[in-house]
Design a protein around this motif. Structure first.
Motif, PDB file in Angstrom:
ATOM      1  N   VAL A 213       0.861  -1.182   0.000  1.00  0.00           N
ATOM      2  CA  VAL A 213       0.000   0.000   0.000  1.00  0.00           C
ATOM      3  C   VAL A 213       0.894   1.228   0.000  1.00  0.00           C
ATOM      4  CG1 VAL A 213      -1.778   1.274   1.226  1.00  0.00           C
ATOM      5  CG2 VAL A 213      -1.785  -1.216   1.284  1.00  0.00           C
ATOM      6  N   PRO A 214       0.864   2.017  -1.084  1.00  0.00           N
ATOM      7  CA  PRO A 214       1.751   3.177  -1.131  1.00  0.00           C
ATOM      8  C   PRO A 214       1.435   4.159  -0.005  1.00  0.00           C
ATOM      9  CG  PRO A 214       0.340   3.082  -3.091  1.00  0.00           C
ATOM     10  CD  PRO A 214       0.017   1.894  -2.262  1.00  0.00           C
ATOM     11  N   ASN A 215       2.451   4.661   0.620  1.00  0.00           N
ATOM     12  CA  ASN A 215       2.262   5.628   1.702  1.00  0.00           C
ATOM     13  C   ASN A 215       2.109   7.016   1.115  1.00  0.00           C
ATOM     14  OD1 ASN A 215       2.446   7.364   3.819  1.00  0.00           O
ATOM     15  ND2 ASN A 215       3.973   6.164   4.920  1.00  0.00           N
ATOM     16  N   THR A 216       0.870   7.361   0.852  1.00  0.00           N
ATOM     17  CA  THR A 216       0.652   8.677   0.231  1.00  0.00           C
ATOM     18  C   THR A 216       0.874   9.810   1.208  1.00  0.00           C
ATOM     19  OG1 THR A 216      -1.672   8.400   0.687  1.00  0.00           O
ATOM     20  CG2 THR A 216      -0.951   7.933  -1.555  1.00  0.00           C
ATOM     21  N   THR A 217       0.901   9.488   2.505  1.00  0.00           N
ATOM     22  CA  THR A 217       1.192  10.556   3.464  1.00  0.00           C
ATOM     23  C   THR A 217       2.604  11.062   3.244  1.00  0.00           C
ATOM     24  OG1 THR A 217      -0.281   9.507   5.040  1.00  0.00           O
ATOM     25  CG2 THR A 217       1.178  11.174   5.889  1.00  0.00           C
TER      26      THR A 217
ATOM     27  N   GLU B 217      -4.480   3.843   2.332  1.00  0.00           N
ATOM     28  CA  GLU B 217      -3.401   4.633   1.723  1.00  0.00           C
ATOM     29  C   GLU B 217      -3.335   6.029   2.322  1.00  0.00           C
ATOM     30  OE1 GLU B 217      -3.938   4.913  -2.492  1.00  0.00           O
ATOM     31  OE2 GLU B 217      -4.040   2.746  -2.710  1.00  0.00           O
TER      32      GLU B 217
ATOM     33  N   ARG C 159      -3.965   6.768   5.182  1.00  0.00           N
ATOM     34  CA  ARG C 159      -3.718   6.639   6.612  1.00  0.00           C
ATOM     35  C   ARG C 159      -4.895   7.186   7.429  1.00  0.00           C
ATOM     36  NH1 ARG C 159      -0.428   3.952   4.548  1.00  0.00           N
ATOM     37  NH2 ARG C 159       1.808   3.854   4.960  1.00  0.00           N
TER      38      ARG C 159
END
Lengths: 342, 342
Positions: A53-57, B120, B122
């Protein structure tokens, strides 16, 4: 608020497994068009296998924005706005954006606080459906640095999606003129609402085009555009009829709730709709098709309005560096003919 | 998506101006209860003066979460869900949380993709209003590591807010029993929907409590709980009456749309409501009060359901480290008596 995030697969693990650089993994996610098709397919299959899951944060911290947009509506329980929200949600799904819903209750203070919240969240932009035409209020929102697309309102200074309400008013009036005659009356909301002004202008334009005097159009203005207000206007028409004035052959209402109230008020007193009085609504809400006497009304492309607004917002955000010109998508309404005014 | 964020006032500038440490500024924002009142007031006034917007993206990178929660509803244009969304939005405003709206269209694939999007982003957690009772599907959502609170469904394995639909069915049936008699019929949706089962159980319980045989309850099951389906059942009742069967003295519908259809179907054929047949709905949507014959119906605290769910989710997230016990808030419905079944 804190929680322990589940253990996550990192970008590096995906890169290692796919035999590419971490930059290529990142590009596959964020700029797929610059990655060769075969490489892209390999990276995506590894992403899927490892459940990455890409960490878009983290990404948003670098770019200053999230894949989040705001939607500010006056009242999500009003079917006009919930249909728009449905279109927004569908377009956001397609773009893999999250939509932060803000229910402003048409309260400028609450609305401003919500826009601040969106700025705190580094939302990429916001879609706003304003009720009142307060330019100062909109300027204040824009000053928060958020990209703003207005829905159902033409923006002087930004992108917007709107409905041609002048055309809608004209369509409705033309229908009554051609099927009934020129003695119809207009039941309208407050002139502080731009849509009410536009729908009225359209009705007047239809009279002018037919060689009639627009100033002869009789207008009943109500403060709340509700079914009860429609019943109230029906009572006024009946009282005038008792005093000897003829009933109008048609009533043009600027929303569906008013039209349903007019029909209820008239039929309860033995006036037949559409035989004696034809009634046209505006909006084509679910209540129009579902009414005891199904309503002839002006259909507004609500879903399309919301869907297009997301696409405009994305185009504006993407185009910022390469130069962007504001524009307005104006949707044309159409007439839906049902039993209340055949 | 990229944009140039506007120049921002930093935490350090606020700390300098207020004469406190940056930790104190941070605590004022995130844990105000541990900051002395006078200090807090000073920091807040500087924040306001300097127009400081806290960068929650940076904060979320540290804690692994955002001040964001998801709301997954089957259809935002259904008034039951939009009322819930209104309650959620109001509670989120109070907690200064952003609500990401996901319109699942009751599609498990779309719903899962939306929950992944929330992961994603969070998001700190999600509120889900499920339609079907698929436990596997909910377990899958939970496995994404997101805190989950179910709305309008008791969770086996988590927090939830729900309505006591057995009580609601009992209230409606008791009303018909005490005002009309024991020959009322039930018009119900699919038994795959837990709420439909519960409302039926309540009606049966009312019969048992009155010393009657619950198996004698005649039930019409429809696949779509629409006004049209209600009109269809009214036709069945009228056909049976033509064949010599007596019309029931009451009809209990498990939603308002069905009840409005029943009334329309009966009155169009000269049967008077409530004189010949009393009709009770369920839900108290806007269409109930607004119907030509205003509807007696079971009111569900939809706004409260949404509002309470946000508070439960926040409690669950905050309580994670200190130990949290799952719970369910069950709201009691009430009967609203109007003209259709006085």
């Amino acid at each position: 608020m804190e929680r322990n995030p589940p253990p996550r697969v990192g970008l590096a693990a995906v890169a290692r497994e796919a035999g590419v650089s971490t930059a290529t993994v990142s590009n596959t996610l964020n700029r797929p068009e610059i990655v060769a098709a075969a490489t892209r397919a390999r990276v995506l299959s590894v992403i899927e296998r490892l459940d990455f899951v890409p960490n878009t944060t983290a990404a948003s911290l670098r770019t200053g924005t999230n894949r989040l947009i705001g939607l500010v509506v006056p009242d999500i329980t009003n079917p006009f706005y919930s249909e728009i929200a449905k279109g927004v949600a569908a377009a956001a799904d397609e773009q893999r954006l999250g939509v932060i819903l803000c229910n402003s209750q048409d309260d400028p203070v609450r609305e401003l606080s919500q826009l601040e919240m969106l700025a705190e969240q580094r939302a990429a932009g916001a879609l706003v459906v304003p009720i009142t035409a307060d330019a100062k209020r909109l300027a204040r929102l824009r000053s928060l640095g958020t990209h703003l697309v207005l829905i159902d309102r033409e923006a002087d200074d930004g992108c917007s999606t709107s409905i041609d309400d002048v055309a809608g008013g004209r369509l409705a009036a033309q229908h009554l003129l051609s099927t009934r005659g020129d003695d119809f009356v207009l039941v309208n909301g407050s002139h502080a609402i731009p849509q009410c002004i536009d729908r009225r202008s359209g009705a007047r334009a239809a009279l002018s085009a037919a060689g009639l005097e627009p100033d002869d159009l009789v207008e009943y203005e109500v403060t709340e555009m509700t079914t009860e207000a429609g019943v109230g206007v029906a009572r006024l028409l009946l009282t005038a009829a008792e005093a000897g004035a003829p009933l109008p052959s048609g009533v043009l209402c600027t929303n569906d709730q008013l039209a349903i109230g007019i029909i209820r008020g008239l039929t309860q007193h033995g006036v037949s709709v559409p035989e004696q009085v034809a009634v046209v609504g505006y909006g084509d809400l679910a209540i129009a098709a579902d009414a005891p006497i199904p309503l002839t009304t002006v259909e507004q492309p609500k879903y399309a309005l919301g869907h297009a607004a997301v696409e405009m917002l994305v185009a504006e955000i993407r185009g910022e560096q390469s130069g962007h010109r504001h524009s307005t998508s104006v949707f044309r309404p159409s007439l839906v003919v049902r039993d209340s005014a055949p």
